[in-house]
Design a protein around this motif. Structure first.
Motif, mmCIF file in Angstrom:
data_model
loop_
_atom_site.group_PDB
_atom_site.id
_atom_site.type_symbol
_atom_site.label_atom_id
_atom_site.label_comp_id
_atom_site.label_asym_id
_atom_site.label_seq_id
_atom_site.Cartn_x
_atom_site.Cartn_y
_atom_site.Cartn_z
ATOM 1 N N TYR A 20 0.493 -1.035 0.213
ATOM 2 C CA TYR A 20 -0.011 -0.090 0.546
ATOM 3 C C TYR A 20 0.693 1.316 -0.075
ATOM 4 O O TYR A 20 0.158 2.499 -0.470
ATOM 5 N N ILE A 50 -8.862 0.788 4.589
ATOM 6 C CA ILE A 50 -7.708 0.445 3.272
ATOM 7 C C ILE A 50 -8.663 -1.325 3.257
ATOM 8 O O ILE A 50 -8.858 -1.548 2.227
ATOM 9 N N LEU A 60 -8.201 -0.690 -5.457
ATOM 10 C CA LEU A 60 -7.353 0.141 -5.229
ATOM 11 C C LEU A 60 -7.601 1.174 -6.200
ATOM 12 O O LEU A 60 -6.731 3.066 -5.508
ATOM 13 N N GLU A 210 -0.252 -7.439 -3.928
ATOM 14 C CA GLU A 210 -1.100 -7.398 -2.953
ATOM 15 C C GLU A 210 -2.023 -9.351 -2.516
ATOM 16 O O GLU A 210 -2.028 -10.050 -3.334
#
Length: 217
Positions: A20, A50, A60, A210
Motif C-alpha cells: 500500500y 483500506i 485500489l 497484494e
C-alpha cells in the motif's frame, strides 16, 4: 510505532502494508535518526479504512481517488455496487451455463466446445457478459512499464557492445589491448544480466502483489 506493531494491531501483513505504501495509499513519516518508518495513529486508521474497502473488493484506484478527494466515499461505494451487480449477473450466467453443461451429461471427449464457445461469444457481444476476469488487464498493464524500461536499457547496452566491437574491427591498430577490450565489452554485458535479474524479481513481485484473498488480511 514499528511495522510489526502495526501488523498485529490492524491485522494486515507487512507485505501488504509495504504494498500500500508503494501504491501511494499510505505515507508514514521517516524517523530522522535512523531513517526507519514511524507509523502513527493516523496511519493505523488509514490502514483500517483500506482493509475495510479491500475486503469489500473496492479497487485500489477507487480508494486512491477517495483519499485524494476526487471521489466521495458514497459515490465510490455506489459505483462499486453497480460493478458488483454486473459481476453477480456474470456469475449467474456462468452458473447457468455450468448447470446446462452438467445436465448435458456428456464425456469430455464428446463435448462440442466450438458450439458452446460460439454461444458464449454471442453473449459477450450481445449481452455484455464477461466470462474472464477483466482485472487481468490491469496486471498486464503493470508489467508493461518495467518490461519497456528494461528493454530500452538493454538495447542501449547491447548497442554499446556492438559499437565497441565494430570500432575494434574497423580500426584494429587503434583498438585497446585484447584484455582491456574484453573487460570493456563485459561491463555492459554484466549490466544487461543485472537488469534481466532485476526485471525477473520485479515480475515476481507484481505476480505476488497484494494478497487479494480477504482471509489473508
Amino acid at each position: 510505532m514499528k511495522i510489526n506493531e502495526v501488523e498485529q494491531l490492524v491485522g494486515i501483513t507487512k507485505r501488504n502494508i509495504r504494498f500500500y505504501e508503494k501504491e501511494g495509499l499510505l505515507s508514514p513519516v521517516r524517523n530522522a535518526d535512523n531513517g526507519y518508518r514511524d507509523y502513527g495513529e493516523e496511519d493505523v486508521q488509514t490502514l483500517r479504512k483500506i482493509k475495510l474497502l479491500r475486503k469489500l473488493d473496492v479497487p485500489l484506484e477507487e480508494i486512491r481517488k477517495m483519499q485524494r478527494g476526487t471521489l466521495t466515499l458514497t459515490d465510490g461505494v455506489r459505483r462499486h455496487i453497480i460493478q458488483l451487480e454486473r459481476e453477480q449477473e456474470n456469475l449467474s450466467t456462468m452458473r447457468s451455463l455450468c448447470q446446462r453443461l452438467a445436465e448435458a451429461d456428456v464425456p469430455l471427449a464428446a463435448l462440442d466446445a466450438e458450439a458452446w464457445l460460439a454461444e458464449m461469444e454471442r453473449m459477450e457481444e450481445e449481452e455484455g457478459t464477461q466470462f474472464v476476469n477483466i482485472r487481468k488487464h490491469d496486471t498486464i498493464t503493470r508489467y508493461a512499464g518495467p518490461v519497456i524500461a528494461a528493454a530500452v536499457f538493454i538495447a542501449l547496452m547491447a548497442g554499446l557492445i556492438v559499437l565497441m566491437v565494430w570500432a575494434a574491427l574497423t580500426a584494429p591498430a587503434e583498438a585497446p589491448p585484447l584484455g582491456l577490450m574484453i573487460f570493456l565489452v563485459a561491463v555492459p554485458g554484466v549490466i544487461i544480466i543485472g537488469v534481466l535479474l532485476a526485471l525477473w524479481q520485479r515480475i515476481k513481485q507484481i505476480q505476488g502483489g497484494e494478497e487479494d484473498a480477504a482471509s489473508k488480511y
